[in-house]
Design an enzyme around this catalytic site. Structure first.
Site, PDB file in Angstrom:
ATOM      1  N   ASP A   1     -38.439 -15.541 -25.532  1.00 27.89           N
ATOM      2  CA  ASP A   1     -37.945 -14.175 -25.303  1.00 27.89           C
ATOM      3  C   ASP A   1     -38.873 -13.099 -25.851  1.00 27.89           C
ATOM      4  OD1 ASP A   1     -35.913 -15.618 -24.311  1.00 27.89           O
ATOM      5  OD2 ASP A   1     -34.366 -14.787 -25.617  1.00 27.89           O
TER       6      ASP A   1
ATOM      7  N   ASP B   1     -31.632 -19.923 -16.365  1.00 32.84           N
ATOM      8  CA  ASP B   1     -32.083 -20.205 -17.736  1.00 32.84           C
ATOM      9  C   ASP B   1     -32.208 -21.714 -17.986  1.00 32.84           C
ATOM     10  OD1 ASP B   1     -32.853 -19.533 -20.304  1.00 32.84           O
ATOM     11  OD2 ASP B   1     -31.132 -18.240 -20.687  1.00 32.84           O
TER      12      ASP B   1
HETATM   13  C1  GAL Z   1     -32.567 -16.970 -23.154  1.00 34.39           C
HETATM   14  C2  GAL Z   1     -33.367 -16.164 -22.145  1.00 34.39           C
HETATM   15  C3  GAL Z   1     -33.098 -14.683 -22.385  1.00 34.39           C
HETATM   16  C4  GAL Z   1     -31.607 -14.421 -22.257  1.00 34.39           C
HETATM   17  C5  GAL Z   1     -30.832 -15.341 -23.187  1.00 34.39           C
HETATM   18  C6  GAL Z   1     -29.336 -15.256 -22.981  1.00 34.39           C
HETATM   19  O1  GAL Z   1     -32.776 -18.326 -22.955  1.00 34.39           O
HETATM   20  O2  GAL Z   1     -34.727 -16.455 -22.306  1.00 34.39           O
HETATM   21  O3  GAL Z   1     -33.837 -13.901 -21.495  1.00 34.39           O
HETATM   22  O4  GAL Z   1     -31.221 -14.619 -20.922  1.00 34.39           O
HETATM   23  O5  GAL Z   1     -31.196 -16.696 -22.991  1.00 34.39           O
HETATM   24  O6  GAL Z   1     -28.651 -16.182 -23.795  1.00 34.39           O
END
Ligand code: GAL
Length: 426
Positions: free
Chosen positions: A221, A151
């Site tokens: 997301d 991430d």
């Molecule tokens: C975001 C990511 C998501 C999930 C989330 C968890 O940055 O795009 O898919 O992993 O963090 O905090």
């Protein structure tokens, strides 16, 4: 001390442009699996992950090709940013550690994925891997991990990109360097680990992603809304040239499934949370588009609550065969269906080849049932002669009659639904 020296060595190699290539022992085809985030957020534990793994078997998902059981954020205990040792899984959530869980998942014939972050902490505040790539990659390998989602939260200011990188090459941007450091550390492990760059479509990742990992997120997301589905298709369609074996634009996790009841009181707006907010037709388009654009397909719901319609969608053999085709790695691309077809955004008509032949996919982006038409000879690669049967990939049946290359094929498609065809030369 030893690990810091190694980390510096790996950083120096990256800066000198000597990055190791991503493993060719994994990630050739887009991943098929499941991830904890959309259903459970940080509220995860061994029972939920193992439960999903067992449902891969009991629901026939493993037989359909689903392989990866992936843990998202929330698996670690909090540790100081200046930690020098290994990350520590939360012993309450994961009493057998991640390696104990990996053993159980491997015993089912499945693979296990884990999550970390190219910053000092994950989005949820657990330890990140920036500066600790070597020790973390070694830990993942020792634990038996097969897939890493990496991430992009909590990036120190000196590691961000406010302007174009030097020479305009995003491969040398600070963002790419952060992902390259982990890519090098993974490549140095004895275990092949598939590498997902969760970089939200930043730093023109599609231009360099395949040199660093196996797949890369194209956006923020996913959401269980029709507008998310159409906007990510639109984004991806602009960069389909980059999709092939070992190289996948990731449209993010699936929103097919049930609304997570544990989250309803916390955030009543269903469109902001995972799953359960799409019509059946929208779920069909969601699955079909991810399949024909060769995005990873990572389910994100409590699998035990899927109904039979949803299971039929996600286990559709012919769409999965197109997605996992062993001979042709490219995605379907838009084509001009007829000489007078209107232009829409995203496009409605796509064609692509598989080892079975030529396919056509038609999305009805409108809000009412509509008749969609394509001229067979307009399908790139079909030619101008011959006779064809049109085979419906959803039902597994051929339409009555045959069509000449010069014929039009017309079909009524429900609002927001997707038709999927194989054109069989007879
Ligand atoms: C975001 C990511 C998501 C999930 C989330 C968890 O940055 O795009 O898919 O992993 O963090 O905090």
């Amino acid at each position: 001390m030893f690990s810091r020296a190694l980390a510096l060595f790996s950083l120096a190699s990256v800066v000198l442009g000597q990055s190791a290539s991503p493993s060719r022992l994994t990630g050739r085809l887009p991943a098929l699996g499941w991830n904890t985030w959309n259903a459970y957020r940080c509220n995860i534990n061994e029972a939920k992950v193992l439960g999903a793994a067992n449902q891969f078997l009991s629901l026939g998902l493993k037989d359909a090709g689903y392989q990866y059981v992936n843990i998202d954020v929330g698996l670690l205990v909090e540790q100081d940013e200046s930690r020098s040792g290994r990350i520590i899984p939360d012993p309450t959530k994961f009493p057998n550690g991640i390696s104990g869980l990996a053993d159980q998942i491997h015993a089912l014939g499945l693979k296990i994925g884990i999550y970390s972050d190219a910053g000092t902490a994950t989005c949820a505040g657990y330890p990140g891997s920036l500066g600790n790539e070597t020790i973390d990659a070694a830990t993942f390998s020792d634990w038996g991990i097969d897939y890493l989602k990496y991430d992009n939260c909590n990036v120190p200011a000196n590691w961000t990109d406010s302007t174009s990188p030097p020479g305009g090459d995003w491969y040398n941007s600070n963002s790419a360097l952060r992902y390259r450091q982990m890519g090098d550390a993974l490549a140095a492990q004895p275990r092949p680990i598939q590498y997902e760059l969760c970089i939200w479509g930043r730093a023109n990742v599609w231009e360099w992603g395949a040199r660093v990992g196996h797949s890369w997120r194209m956006s923020g997301d996913s959401k269980p809304t029709w507008s998310y589905i159409t906007s990510i298709i639109k984004t991806n369609v602009a960069h389909l040239d980059y999709t092939n074996f070992w190289s996948h634009n990731d449209m993010d996790m699936m929103e097919i499934g049930v609304f997570p009841s544990s989250l309803s009181s916390a955030a009543p707006d269903r469109s902001l949370l995972g799953n359960g907010n799409l019509t059946v037709e929208e779920q069909r388009t969601h699955f079909a588009a991810w399949a024909f654009l060769k995005s990873p397909i990572l389910l994100g719901t409590d699998l035990s609550k899927l109904n039979s319609t949803q299971l039929d969608i996600i286990k559709n053999k012919e769409l999965l065969a197109f997605h996992q085709d062993p001979i042709i790695g490219t995605a379907a691309t838009p084509f001009n269906a007829t000489s007078s077809a209107p232009t829409t955004s995203p496009p409605e008509y796509y064609s692509g080849a598989s080892s079975k032949g030529l396919h056509v996919f038609i999305i009805n982006t409108g809000n009412a049932t509509d008749t969609k038409t394509f001229t067979l000879s307009n399908v790139p690669g079909l030619g101008t002669s011959g006779t064809f049967k049109v085979h419906d990939m959803w039902t597994g049946k051929d339409f009555a009659g045959t069509y000449a290359a010069s014929d039009d094929f017309s079909v009524s498609v429900e609002a927001h639904d997707t038709a999927a065809y194989l054109l069989k030369r007879v």
